[in-house]
Design a protein around this motif. Structure first.
Motif, short mmCIF file in Angstrom:
data_model
loop_
_atom_site.label_atom_id
_atom_site.label_comp_id
_atom_site.label_asym_id
_atom_site.label_seq_id
_atom_site.Cartn_x
_atom_site.Cartn_y
_atom_site.Cartn_z
N ILE A 191 34.36 -62.01 2.67
CA ILE A 191 35.53 -61.50 3.01
C ILE A 191 35.30 -60.12 3.17
CG2 ILE A 191 37.68 -60.91 1.70
CD1 ILE A 191 37.15 -63.52 0.05
N HIS A 192 35.98 -59.51 4.10
CA HIS A 192 35.99 -57.80 4.57
C HIS A 192 36.86 -57.43 5.52
CE1 HIS A 192 33.77 -54.22 6.07
NE2 HIS A 192 33.30 -54.19 5.02
N TYR A 193 37.39 -56.36 5.29
CA TYR A 193 38.31 -56.00 6.03
C TYR A 193 37.97 -55.91 7.59
CZ TYR A 193 36.28 -51.18 5.67
OH TYR A 193 35.08 -50.31 6.01
N ILE A 194 36.72 -56.00 8.00
CA ILE A 194 36.41 -56.16 9.13
C ILE A 194 35.83 -57.48 9.50
CG2 ILE A 194 35.16 -55.33 11.35
CD1 ILE A 194 34.77 -52.59 9.68
N THR A 195 36.14 -58.34 10.22
CA THR A 195 35.81 -59.42 10.67
C THR A 195 35.00 -59.72 11.98
OG1 THR A 195 37.89 -60.35 11.39
CG2 THR A 195 37.46 -60.78 9.29
N HIS A 196 35.61 -59.11 12.97
CA HIS A 196 34.82 -58.82 14.42
C HIS A 196 35.38 -57.41 14.74
CE1 HIS A 196 38.92 -60.45 14.94
NE2 HIS A 196 38.99 -59.84 16.34
N PHE A 197 34.77 -56.95 15.86
CA PHE A 197 34.88 -55.88 16.22
C PHE A 197 34.67 -55.87 18.17
CE2 PHE A 197 30.67 -55.92 15.21
CZ PHE A 197 30.05 -55.10 16.19
N ARG A 198 35.14 -55.02 18.68
CA ARG A 198 34.90 -54.71 20.20
C ARG A 198 33.91 -53.58 20.50
NH1 ARG A 198 40.82 -55.67 23.12
NH2 ARG A 198 41.03 -57.82 22.40
N TYR A 199 33.32 -53.47 21.46
CA TYR A 199 32.48 -52.39 21.98
C TYR A 199 32.18 -52.46 23.37
CZ TYR A 199 28.41 -49.02 21.63
OH TYR A 199 27.89 -48.09 21.67
N PRO A 200 32.51 -51.49 24.16
CA PRO A 200 32.03 -51.50 25.54
C PRO A 200 30.80 -52.15 25.95
CG PRO A 200 32.89 -49.33 24.93
CD PRO A 200 32.55 -50.05 23.76
N THR A 201 30.76 -52.71 27.12
CA THR A 201 29.61 -53.52 27.63
C THR A 201 28.41 -52.62 28.29
OG1 THR A 201 30.81 -55.43 28.23
CG2 THR A 201 28.82 -55.19 29.18
N GLN A 202 29.03 -51.42 28.72
CA GLN A 202 28.23 -50.35 29.14
C GLN A 202 28.67 -48.89 28.83
OE1 GLN A 202 25.55 -50.81 31.34
NE2 GLN A 202 25.63 -52.81 31.71
N GLY A 203 27.74 -48.15 28.72
CA GLY A 203 27.92 -46.56 28.58
C GLY A 203 28.17 -46.21 27.15
N GLY A 204 28.23 -47.09 26.10
CA GLY A 204 28.53 -46.68 24.60
C GLY A 204 29.90 -46.49 24.42
N PHE A 205 30.19 -46.19 23.44
CA PHE A 205 31.60 -45.91 22.93
C PHE A 205 32.55 -45.07 23.56
CE2 PHE A 205 35.09 -45.47 19.85
CZ PHE A 205 35.43 -46.86 19.55
N VAL A 206 31.81 -43.93 24.05
CA VAL A 206 32.68 -43.08 24.63
C VAL A 206 33.32 -43.30 25.97
CG1 VAL A 206 30.69 -42.03 26.40
CG2 VAL A 206 32.57 -40.57 25.79
N SER A 207 32.80 -44.79 26.52
CA SER A 207 33.31 -45.09 27.76
C SER A 207 34.83 -45.66 27.61
CB SER A 207 32.73 -46.56 28.13
OG SER A 207 31.38 -46.41 28.28
N TYR A 208 35.25 -45.67 26.41
CA TYR A 208 36.62 -45.91 26.20
C TYR A 208 37.52 -44.57 26.42
CZ TYR A 208 36.19 -50.42 23.35
OH TYR A 208 35.92 -51.61 22.97
N LEU A 209 36.97 -43.49 26.56
CA LEU A 209 37.60 -42.33 26.82
C LEU A 209 37.72 -41.82 28.27
CD1 LEU A 209 36.56 -39.73 23.94
CD2 LEU A 209 38.55 -41.27 24.03
N HIS A 210 36.90 -42.64 29.07
CA HIS A 210 36.91 -42.04 30.49
C HIS A 210 38.19 -41.94 31.39
CE1 HIS A 210 32.43 -41.84 29.86
NE2 HIS A 210 32.29 -43.06 30.31
#
Length: 446
Positions: A191-210
């Motif tokens: 039991i946790h407030y995070i069960t699953h998460f998303r992460y970009p396949t390439q380029g690290g988290f900053v890819s979400y900003l491009h």
């Protein structure tokens, strides 16, 4: 167009740019760094390791933000069931510990449960600070052995000196049945407030900003040195001066306040009472990928230098060369409670030594990459000074018409989606300004 300036190009800054863009306004965005992204930035190091600036994953339940970020990476992201664990005195219980006591020393488990039952039989008392909340929630044994120790490592102060304003869903308060089940069974529910998460396949988290970059006229290598709210002027260390009609800032409040011309002494003093942690991030590359079964591990022992470990190679295959693994260690400090001195690199060998001591690194492992960086701003510390000091600082910024956003503008415990929405809210406040600004918008759009 109305001259809207946004200070900072992290999640909050681009949240503001996104909302302004919906009204046809392109803000000028200034960043002191040579790159955009702020703490959302990711760095690639040879021979192929990618490290974010601290642990970054997207676990938002906001469907609008989910789709926005997914579209930004052309729907190319990993969806991962999260695995979290803890290290305490040589034991590796699952997270959260209060639900996974099985396997810990018998006398500890018995005392924790006895305290838990006793606390449940007491009448509710006043909750004046985080320590009161911990004792009422878990009893003294568990509180001292686990969350109070972690508080001293992560928040750099005591539970008695912290409010409960930051808690939200972050610490699970279990039922007696859940505690008992976790004590007698190794397969108790996770039991946790995070069960699953998303992460970009390439380029690290900053890819979400491009894809947000075209929303602003971005000026890098512009370190702010002064703000003159009397004439709406900004000055930068490179000699550039510029005017603004409206200003949105994600600059950390203590830095912003000291740069404002004519700031009252009481506001300056209040900004100095705002506490946060700083952090040395030590990034390690190893010639083995089966380092840990968890994506993140929390360390309670105060003789272990790091407070938390992340394993970036477990977020996506592109974060490390094939067959290799990566570790990111967080070592915390605070100007107010535990000042940092020396160089970030000084912590590389202590981290490696403690990784070997707790068994994550073997004697046969070869460390193929190592680096360290210092973050002057990491996590907000919700000490007992925060609420009154923040009210004074925010009230002053409201009075002089500077909007603020993000973790260090709101001075709160904001996750990725909350930071983005904080920027949107700051932009909305600008767009809702009195008729003069609205008239200017109509003229420029007409």
């Amino acid at each position: 167009m109305p001259n809207v300036v946004v200070l900072g190009t992290g999640m909050a800054g681009f949240g503001a740019a996104h909302r302004l863009g919906q009204e046809g306004i392109t803000p000028v965005m200034y960043d002191k760094n040579a790159y955009y992204g702020g703490h959302t930035m990711s760095f690639r190091h040879e021979p192929g390791f990618v490290f974010d600036i601290g642990p970054h994953i997207s676990f938002t339940k906001d469907e609008r933000i989910q789709e926005l970020l997914a579209d930004n990476v052309d729907q190319r992201y990993e969806t991962i069931q999260i695995s979290l664990n803890n290290y305490w005195r040589g034991y590796w219980p699952q997270h959260p510990v209060q639900l996974h006591l099985h396997g810990l020393p018998e006398d500890v488990v018995v005392k924790v449960i006895a305290d838990f039952v006793e606390e449940r039989q007491k009448p509710d008392g006043p909750i004046n600070n985080y320590n009161d909340w911990l004792l009422a929630s878990f009893g003294p044994t568990f509180a001292e052995l686990f969350p109070k120790q972690y508080t001293r490592k992560y928040h750099l102060t005591t539970a008695e000196n912290m409010s409960t304003d930051w808690l939200g869903p972050r610490i699970y308060r279990p039922t007696l049945e859940e505690v008992l089940r976790g004590a007698i069974s190794a397969s108790s529910p996770n039991i946790h407030y995070i069960t699953h998460f998303r992460y970009p396949t390439q380029g690290g988290f900053v890819s979400y900003l491009h894809r947000f970059v075209p929303l602003g006229n971005i000026k890098l290598n512009h370190e702010l040195v002064s703000v003159d709210p009397g004439i709406n002027e900004l000055a930068f260390s490179n000699g550039v001066r510029t005017r603004y009609d409206e200003l949105i800032s994600s600059v950390p409040l203590p830095d912003l306040i000291r740069m404002i011309k004519g700031v009252p002494a009481d506001v300056l003093e209040a900004s100095r009472r705002l506490a946060c942690s700083s952090c040395v991030l030590v990034n390690i590359g190893v010639d083995r990928e089966d380092i840990s079964s968890a994506h993140m591990t929390y360390f309670y022992d105060e003789d272990i230098c790091f407070t938390r470990l992340g394993f970036p190679h477990m977020l996506c295959d592109a974060n490390a060369p094939k067959g290799m693994g990566s570790i990111q260690a967080e070592v915390y400090f605070s100007d107010k409670y535990r000042p940092f001195s020396g160089k970030p690199e000084d912590w590389i060998q202590p981290v490696i030594d403690d990784l070997r001591r707790c068994g994550l690194l073997r004697d046969s492992d070869r460390v193929v990459f190592r680096t360290a960086m210092y973050l002057p701003y990491a996590n907000i510390i919700f000490d007992l000074d925060r609420a009154a000091a923040l009210k004074t600082v925010h009230g002053y910024l409201d009075d002089i018409g500077i909007s603020y956003c993000g973790r260090y503008g709101d001075w709160g415990y904001l996750w990725t989606d909350e930071s983005f929405k904080s920027g949107e809210a700051a932009a909305e406040a600008v767009l809702s300004k009195p008729a003069a600004f609205q008239a200017k918008r109509r003229v420029h759009s007409g």
